[in-house]
Design a protein around this motif. Structure first.
Motif, PDB file in Angstrom:
ATOM      1  N   PHE A 278       0.843  -1.192   0.000  1.00 11.39           N
ATOM      2  CA  PHE A 278       0.000   0.000   0.000  1.00 11.39           C
ATOM      3  C   PHE A 278       0.881   1.247   0.000  1.00 11.39           C
ATOM      4  CE2 PHE A 278      -2.501   3.376   1.855  1.00 11.39           C
ATOM      5  CZ  PHE A 278      -3.780   3.167   1.385  1.00 11.39           C
ATOM      6  N   TRP A 279       1.910   1.221   0.822  1.00 15.48           N
ATOM      7  CA  TRP A 279       2.809   2.373   0.907  1.00 15.48           C
ATOM      8  C   TRP A 279       3.481   2.651  -0.426  1.00 15.48           C
ATOM      9  CZ3 TRP A 279       8.160   2.472   0.220  1.00 15.48           C
ATOM     10  CH2 TRP A 279       8.764   3.705   0.507  1.00 15.48           C
ATOM     11  N   LEU A 280       4.029   1.641  -1.073  1.00 14.07           N
ATOM     12  CA  LEU A 280       4.760   1.883  -2.313  1.00 14.07           C
ATOM     13  C   LEU A 280       3.822   2.311  -3.445  1.00 14.07           C
ATOM     14  CD1 LEU A 280       4.581  -0.589  -4.659  1.00 14.07           C
ATOM     15  CD2 LEU A 280       5.838  -1.825  -2.906  1.00 14.07           C
ATOM     16  N   ASP A 285       5.517   8.210  -6.390  1.00 11.51           N
ATOM     17  CA  ASP A 285       4.986   8.730  -7.657  1.00 11.51           C
ATOM     18  C   ASP A 285       5.392   7.828  -8.803  1.00 11.51           C
ATOM     19  OD1 ASP A 285       3.854  11.071  -6.514  1.00 11.51           O
ATOM     20  OD2 ASP A 285       5.866  11.943  -6.402  1.00 11.51           O
ATOM     21  N   SER A 286       4.450   7.562  -9.683  1.00  7.16           N
ATOM     22  CA  SER A 286       4.749   6.758 -10.863  1.00  7.16           C
ATOM     23  C   SER A 286       5.663   7.537 -11.806  1.00  7.16           C
ATOM     24  CB  SER A 286       3.449   6.397 -11.591  1.00  7.16           C
ATOM     25  OG  SER A 286       3.724   5.734 -12.800  1.00  7.16           O
ATOM     26  N   ARG A 287       6.718   6.861 -12.283  1.00  7.03           N
ATOM     27  CA  ARG A 287       7.721   7.515 -13.130  1.00  7.03           C
ATOM     28  C   ARG A 287       7.651   7.107 -14.595  1.00  7.03           C
ATOM     29  NH1 ARG A 287       8.948  11.906 -10.374  1.00  7.03           N
ATOM     30  NH2 ARG A 287       9.675  11.461  -8.245  1.00  7.03           N
ATOM     31  N   GLY A 339       4.271  -1.187  -9.812  1.00  5.20           N
ATOM     32  CA  GLY A 339       5.331  -1.962  -9.173  1.00  5.20           C
ATOM     33  C   GLY A 339       6.672  -1.285  -9.259  1.00  5.20           C
ATOM     34  N   LEU A 340       7.629  -1.769  -8.465  1.00  5.22           N
ATOM     35  CA  LEU A 340       8.986  -1.238  -8.466  1.00  5.22           C
ATOM     36  C   LEU A 340       9.824  -2.019  -9.470  1.00  5.22           C
ATOM     37  CD1 LEU A 340       9.630  -0.900  -4.614  1.00  5.22           C
ATOM     38  CD2 LEU A 340       8.725   0.823  -6.185  1.00  5.22           C
ATOM     39  N   ASP A 375       6.433  -9.421  -5.283  1.00  4.58           N
ATOM     40  CA  ASP A 375       6.418  -8.847  -3.938  1.00  4.58           C
ATOM     41  C   ASP A 375       6.442  -7.331  -3.960  1.00  4.58           C
ATOM     42  OD1 ASP A 375       6.379 -11.382  -2.911  1.00  4.58           O
ATOM     43  OD2 ASP A 375       8.506 -11.440  -2.396  1.00  4.58           O
ATOM     44  N   ASN A 376       6.833  -6.764  -5.098  1.00  6.19           N
ATOM     45  CA  ASN A 376       6.897  -5.308  -5.253  1.00  6.19           C
ATOM     46  C   ASN A 376       5.861  -4.797  -6.235  1.00  6.19           C
ATOM     47  OD1 ASN A 376       9.142  -5.088  -3.506  1.00  6.19           O
ATOM     48  ND2 ASN A 376      10.537  -5.606  -5.176  1.00  6.19           N
ATOM     49  N   PHE A 377       4.790  -5.575  -6.407  1.00  2.00           N
ATOM     50  CA  PHE A 377       3.759  -5.209  -7.389  1.00  2.00           C
ATOM     51  C   PHE A 377       2.385  -5.241  -6.715  1.00  2.00           C
ATOM     52  CE2 PHE A 377       0.555  -6.338 -10.569  1.00  2.00           C
ATOM     53  CZ  PHE A 377       0.778  -5.357 -11.529  1.00  2.00           C
ATOM     54  N   LEU A 378       1.592  -4.182  -6.938  1.00  2.00           N
ATOM     55  CA  LEU A 378       0.224  -4.146  -6.430  1.00  2.00           C
ATOM     56  C   LEU A 378      -0.748  -4.231  -7.591  1.00  2.00           C
ATOM     57  CD1 LEU A 378      -1.893  -3.922  -4.248  1.00  2.00           C
ATOM     58  CD2 LEU A 378      -1.689  -1.435  -4.352  1.00  2.00           C
TER      59      LEU A 378
END
Length: 383
Positions: A278-280, A285-287, A339-340, A375-378
């Motif tokens: 939720f935090w990420l 901000d989306s880049r 996601g990151l 794990d880094n994707f919502l």
């Protein structure tokens, strides 16, 4: 279903120990600006909940309206610098009104002003969390607003509905109450459809077409029902139910907690996401954007897998390693989530469409086999 809903709602209200209440400008203001009678009534109702042993955090708009009341010759302009100046005048007056109102009930308040940058930094996020939790442990009522006087456009939350949703995650709240000028959520815009019906509850907000039922904004606020439902959708993802109810109705909070049916109750999702995801998704901000093919959509959406370079068909924007990016279905154009990324944009352009086993030959090394790890994707981020 109606009886089940009422029983579930009653259980939620009885169990809620940490509550975030958001009140908008349209509730707090009248024809002459900030309405002290509303402030006093709100303090009365919140103090009653506080006396029951509940922790209350109030996210309040109204600084600009309070400033305009003092500067009687001014009219609100869309210019950011103009609003910041008016907010600087109004913020202290808004807090003074709250301090006086809550003091009647022997309640101590604290002013918390935040920018998006405060919650984007993980260290500052934790500092803000610790400050708020300390205040709650001292039985203080934090009154939270965006720091409008200094924030630049790029660091704005957008509106206090969005800010309130982030506060839910910040303090791990049990319940979100959004006080608005409307009676609740209708199945269509009641300003345009005389046959619009109030929805007593929404079971699955993720399936609700927000664009279809939400049109128009209030005259005082920056949001509208769309921003309130977007905040409720985000709240639902971390397992927090939302009650959208009229703040114009006298003793609305007292009546709701006494079992009266007012407003619209929004169920949380049965399977909540991690607070880190939720935090990420909502503090960063989306880049850029990564477009993926049908096979990647199937793997991400239906199989819960990571995004591999082989499934990427296009990369948009310039971003570095670790940036937050939107993942888009190339065929439908719909957003799958955020996601990151494990690679910067220039590297993704070189390895997109290629197998993970080819990465080392192309880039000289293979630090990650995935472009974005699951794990880094919502999935289904409410953007």
């Amino acid at each position: 279903m109606l009886q089940e809903y009422k029983k579930y709602k009653e259980q939620i209200l009885n169990r809620a120990k940490k509550i975030v209440i958001k009140v908008g400008s349209a509730v707090l203001t009248g024809a002459n600006g900030l309405d002290p009678r509303v402030i006093n009534r709100l303090a009365d109702e919140i103090s009653l909940l506080h006396d029951q042993g509940r922790d209350i955090l109030l996210v309040s708009s109204g600084a600009v309206a309070a400033g305009c009341k003092v500067m009687t010759s001014c009219k609100v302009k869309e210019c950011l610098a103009y609003k910041q100046a008016v907010s600087a005048i109004g913020q202290s007056r808004l807090m003074h009104a709250y301090d006086e109102a809550f003091a009647r009930y022997n309640k101590i308040t604290a002013q918390i002003l935040l920018t998006k940058d405060d919650l984007k930094s993980r260290e500052r996020f934790l500092n803000a969390r610790n400050t708020l939790l300390n205040l709650l442990s001292w039985k203080v009522i934090p009154i939270i607003n965006e720091n409008d006087t200094v924030v630049v456009q790029e660091l704005k939350f957008g509106d206090n509905d969005a800010l309130a949703a982030l506060v839910l995650n910040l303090v791990e709240a049990d319940l979100f109450i959004n006080l608005t000028s409307a009676d609740g959520v209708y199945n269509s815009n009641p300003m345009k459809d005389k046959n619009a019906k109030l929805l007593p509850y929404i079971k699955d907000i993720s399936k609700l077409d927000l664009e279809e039922i939400c049109q128009g904004k209030t005259t005082q606020g920056t949001g509208g029902m769309y921003s309130k439902l977007l905040a409720a959708r985000r709240a639902a993802q971390i397992g927090v139910p939302t009650l959208i109810v009229s703040g114009k109705v006298r003793f609305a909070l007292e009546r709701v907690f006494s079992g009266e049916e007012l407003g619209t109750f929004i169920f949380p999702e049965e399977k909540s996401i991690s607070r880190r995801k939720f935090w990420l998704a909502y503090n960063l901000d989306s880049r850029g954007e990564v477009l993926v093919d049908k096979g990647a959509v199937e793997a991400i959406v239906n199989q819960g897998k990571s995004l591999l370079p082989a499934g990427i068909v296009d990369v948009r924007g310039k971003f570095g390693k670790g940036a937050l990016v939107k993942v888009i279905d190339a065929e439908s154009g719909e957003s799958l989530g955020v996601g990151l990324t494990n690679y910067k944009s220039s590297e993704l352009k070189q390895i997109m469409g290629r197998k993970s086993s080819e990465i080392e030959n192309i880039l000289g090394q293979c630090a990650y086999s995935e472009a974005i790890h699951r794990d880094n994707f919502l999935l289904g981020a409410a953007l």
